[in-house]
Design a protein around this motif. Structure first.
Motif, PDB file in Angstrom:
ATOM      1  N   ALA A  38       7.918  11.087 -17.393  1.00 15.46           N
ATOM      2  CA  ALA A  38       8.760  11.191 -18.579  1.00 15.46           C
ATOM      3  C   ALA A  38       7.935  11.500 -19.823  1.00 15.46           C
ATOM      4  CB  ALA A  38       9.555   9.901 -18.774  1.00 15.46           C
ATOM      5  N   VAL A  39       6.726  10.936 -19.911  1.00 15.53           N
ATOM      6  CA  VAL A  39       5.854  11.213 -21.052  1.00 15.53           C
ATOM      7  C   VAL A  39       5.501  12.702 -21.104  1.00 15.53           C
ATOM      8  CG1 VAL A  39       3.602  10.771 -22.114  1.00 15.53           C
ATOM      9  CG2 VAL A  39       4.897   8.875 -21.093  1.00 15.53           C
ATOM     10  N   VAL A  40       5.152  13.268 -19.953  1.00 15.85           N
ATOM     11  CA  VAL A  40       4.816  14.697 -19.908  1.00 15.85           C
ATOM     12  C   VAL A  40       6.033  15.545 -20.249  1.00 15.85           C
ATOM     13  CG1 VAL A  40       4.069  16.589 -18.413  1.00 15.85           C
ATOM     14  CG2 VAL A  40       2.897  14.387 -18.309  1.00 15.85           C
ATOM     15  N   THR A  41       7.204  15.154 -19.755  1.00  9.20           N
ATOM     16  CA  THR A  41       8.435  15.879 -20.077  1.00  9.20           C
ATOM     17  C   THR A  41       8.709  15.825 -21.580  1.00  9.20           C
ATOM     18  OG1 THR A  41       9.364  15.374 -17.900  1.00  9.20           O
ATOM     19  CG2 THR A  41      10.916  16.055 -19.618  1.00  9.20           C
ATOM     20  N   TYR A  42       8.477  14.676 -22.184  1.00  9.99           N
ATOM     21  CA  TYR A  42       8.638  14.537 -23.634  1.00  9.99           C
ATOM     22  C   TYR A  42       7.705  15.493 -24.375  1.00  9.99           C
ATOM     23  CZ  TYR A  42       7.957  12.451 -28.275  1.00  9.99           C
ATOM     24  OH  TYR A  42       7.833  12.250 -29.633  1.00  9.99           O
ATOM     25  N   LEU A  43       6.481  15.664 -23.870  1.00 10.24           N
ATOM     26  CA  LEU A  43       5.493  16.505 -24.544  1.00 10.24           C
ATOM     27  C   LEU A  43       5.774  17.995 -24.390  1.00 10.24           C
ATOM     28  CD1 LEU A  43       2.267  14.499 -23.698  1.00 10.24           C
ATOM     29  CD2 LEU A  43       3.011  15.093 -25.994  1.00 10.24           C
ATOM     30  N   VAL A  44       6.082  18.418 -23.168  1.00 10.09           N
ATOM     31  CA  VAL A  44       6.211  19.864 -22.909  1.00 10.09           C
ATOM     32  C   VAL A  44       7.657  20.333 -22.903  1.00 10.09           C
ATOM     33  CG1 VAL A  44       4.052  19.866 -21.613  1.00 10.09           C
ATOM     34  CG2 VAL A  44       6.219  19.624 -20.387  1.00 10.09           C
ATOM     35  N   GLY A  45       8.605  19.408 -22.940  1.00 11.00           N
ATOM     36  CA  GLY A  45      10.012  19.770 -22.979  1.00 11.00           C
ATOM     37  C   GLY A  45      10.613  19.975 -21.600  1.00 11.00           C
ATOM     38  N   GLY A  46      11.923  20.008 -21.542  1.00 10.54           N
ATOM     39  CA  GLY A  46      12.630  20.200 -20.279  1.00 10.54           C
ATOM     40  C   GLY A  46      14.069  19.736 -20.401  1.00 10.54           C
ATOM     41  N   LYS A  47      14.795  19.865 -19.316  1.00  8.34           N
ATOM     42  CA  LYS A  47      16.196  19.455 -19.293  1.00  8.34           C
ATOM     43  C   LYS A  47      16.356  18.301 -18.315  1.00  8.34           C
ATOM     44  CE  LYS A  47      19.333  22.348 -20.299  1.00  8.34           C
ATOM     45  NZ  LYS A  47      20.304  23.455 -20.397  1.00  8.34           N
ATOM     46  N   LEU A  48      17.005  17.227 -18.771  1.00  7.85           N
ATOM     47  CA  LEU A  48      17.207  16.054 -17.932  1.00  7.85           C
ATOM     48  C   LEU A  48      18.407  16.261 -17.015  1.00  7.85           C
ATOM     49  CD1 LEU A  48      16.585  13.231 -20.563  1.00  7.85           C
ATOM     50  CD2 LEU A  48      14.924  14.451 -19.135  1.00  7.85           C
ATOM     51  N   GLN A  49      18.576  15.358 -16.054  1.00 11.28           N
ATOM     52  CA  GLN A  49      19.654  15.501 -15.069  1.00 11.28           C
ATOM     53  C   GLN A  49      21.039  15.492 -15.713  1.00 11.28           C
ATOM     54  OE1 GLN A  49      19.114  12.551 -12.007  1.00 11.28           O
ATOM     55  NE2 GLN A  49      17.672  13.850 -10.860  1.00 11.28           N
ATOM     56  N   ASN A  50      21.163  14.797 -16.844  1.00  9.67           N
ATOM     57  CA  ASN A  50      22.461  14.757 -17.516  1.00  9.67           C
ATOM     58  C   ASN A  50      22.671  15.945 -18.453  1.00  9.67           C
ATOM     59  OD1 ASN A  50      20.680  14.136 -19.559  1.00  9.67           O
ATOM     60  ND2 ASN A  50      21.764  12.303 -20.251  1.00  9.67           N
ATOM     61  N   GLY A  51      21.734  16.904 -18.435  1.00 11.11           N
ATOM     62  CA  GLY A  51      21.860  18.099 -19.249  1.00 11.11           C
ATOM     63  C   GLY A  51      21.218  18.006 -20.619  1.00 11.11           C
ATOM     64  N   PHE A  52      20.696  16.843 -20.976  1.00 10.36           N
ATOM     65  CA  PHE A  52      20.073  16.666 -22.292  1.00 10.36           C
ATOM     66  C   PHE A  52      18.786  17.488 -22.360  1.00 10.36           C
ATOM     67  CE2 PHE A  52      17.337  14.596 -25.382  1.00 10.36           C
ATOM     68  CZ  PHE A  52      18.202  14.383 -26.448  1.00 10.36           C
ATOM     69  N   ALA A  53      18.620  18.253 -23.438  1.00  6.33           N
ATOM     70  CA  ALA A  53      17.452  19.119 -23.602  1.00  6.33           C
ATOM     71  C   ALA A  53      16.386  18.410 -24.443  1.00  6.33           C
ATOM     72  CB  ALA A  53      17.846  20.430 -24.261  1.00  6.33           C
TER      73      ALA A  53
END
Length: 359
Positions: A38-53
């Motif tokens: 989750a920390v890496v996703t926060y840093l580089v960005g992405g889309k979560l399972q619920n669609g949140f960008a």
């Protein structure tokens, strides 16, 4: 809060952090707010399972962020190293914000940084009246991070005198900080680590001892690999800065941003983007951070002394002071670049004229 000039990362991106924590199903290290994934996703960005960008905070190689985060799950400290303007401080702040929800445990390294600022100091009124005591002790951000199981950030580590740097050795190896005056010690709680930054322009100023180097895993943050990548970085940061500063000007057109980035890249790299011509390099760093500053200053000029639309004259006015830092040598280098490269480019006549008038 709305009156603050700049908010901390954990305040600006509070919603993203909350969403990531809520959606995070991966294993979390003790005292971490979210998992390494989750920390890496926060840093580089992405889309979560619920669609949140999740918006990217670092535009570059994801693997570098994975290495940095995985380091912090071990007993090693992290050293972010690279040329000025490669987002070392930004990455450091966002890592602390995501991991422990607080990026404010910060020590700013300077030639005047003392051992007390790294370890602890004393309230001298209490010290004189009561003698050494827990009440008289003034903990440093490092000591607080050890007690709380959190991240302590140290900016510009190589600017700190070498003998003061070595104060960190016992903390990083033994995870303890002796308090000799009280015949006690502070032991680090799980989750504690140190993120330090240093730039290679300071090499040789106060180089780290071999003993201290061994306590860090070093991640080198490179300059953007391509023009498109650097343009993305500059567009994002200029948009954020314009919004944060409430500049009443339009975000610069992509064409203008690309022209500034291209000039900075060519002067920094010593050749044109197509590789056909060599150019001399001025004395300045000319990083993405400087390009962002030029465009933000240009937006301010356009907003307050123009019609709100960024033009070549605004860019030129903001650019000269960044590139021509040595009024003799840099002026010659930049003038030659303008006459041999910029002058010949189709559609660049307005920028050439505006810049040439000032060199």
């Amino acid at each position: 809060m709305s009156q603050l000039l700049r908010h901390h990362a954990e305040q600006v991106f509070a919603q993203e952090i909350e969403e990531l924590i809520a959606q995070d199903t991966h294993q979390r290290p003790q005292n971490w707010k979210m998992s390494p994934w989750a920390v890496v996703t926060y840093l580089v960005g992405g889309k979560l399972q619920n669609g949140f960008a999740v918006t990217p905070k670092y535009i570059g190689q994801r693997r570098l962020m994975e290495i940095a985060v995985s380091t912090l799950t071990t007993d090693r400290a992290l050293l972010l190293y690279g040329v000025p303007g490669t987002a070392k401080s930004i990455v450091s702040e966002h890592l602390a914000a995501a991991i422990c929800g607080d990026s404010t445990r910060l020590i700013q390294g300077t030639a005047g940084t003392s051992e007390e600022q790294i370890r602890y100091g004393w309230n001298y009124a209490l010290l004189l009246s009561q003698g050494p005591s827990d009440a008289a002790l003034v903990p440093s951000p490092l000591m607080n991070a050890m007690r709380d199981g959190a991240i302590c950030r140290i900016e510009e580590l190589t600017r700190i005198p070498a003998d003061v740097q070595d104060t960190l050795i016992t903390v990083l190896s033994e995870k303890t900080m002796p308090v000799a005056e009280l015949n006690s010690e502070v032991q680090a709680v799980r989750g504690f680590s140190v993120i330090a930054t240093a730039n290679n322009r300071d090499k040789g100023v106060n180089e780290l001892s071999s003993a201290l180097k061994r306590r860090f895993n070093t991640v080198i943050l490179p300059v953007p690999a391509s023009e498109d990548e650097e343009v993305r970085i500059v567009v994002q940061r200029v948009t954020e800065m314009g919004r944060a500063l409430e500049l009443p000007a339009e975000v610069p057109a992509l064409k203008e941003i690309r022209r500034v980035v291209q000039i900075f890249r060519e002067l920094r790299n010593g050749h044109t983007e197509d590789g056909r011509s060599k150019v001399k390099t001025p004395s300045g760093t000319l990083s993405s951070a400087e390009a962002i500053s030029v465009l933000t200053n240009g937006m301010s000029l356009a907003a307050h002394f123009g019609d709100g639309e960024l033009r070549a004259d605004d860019i030129a006015s903001a650019m000269i002071g960044t590139i021509v830092q040595d009024p003799v040598q840099d002026a010659v280098v930049f003038g030659e670049y303008l006459d041999t490269i910029v002058k010949e480019r189709s559609g660049w006549a307005d920028l050439y004229r505006a810049l040439r008038e000032r060199v």
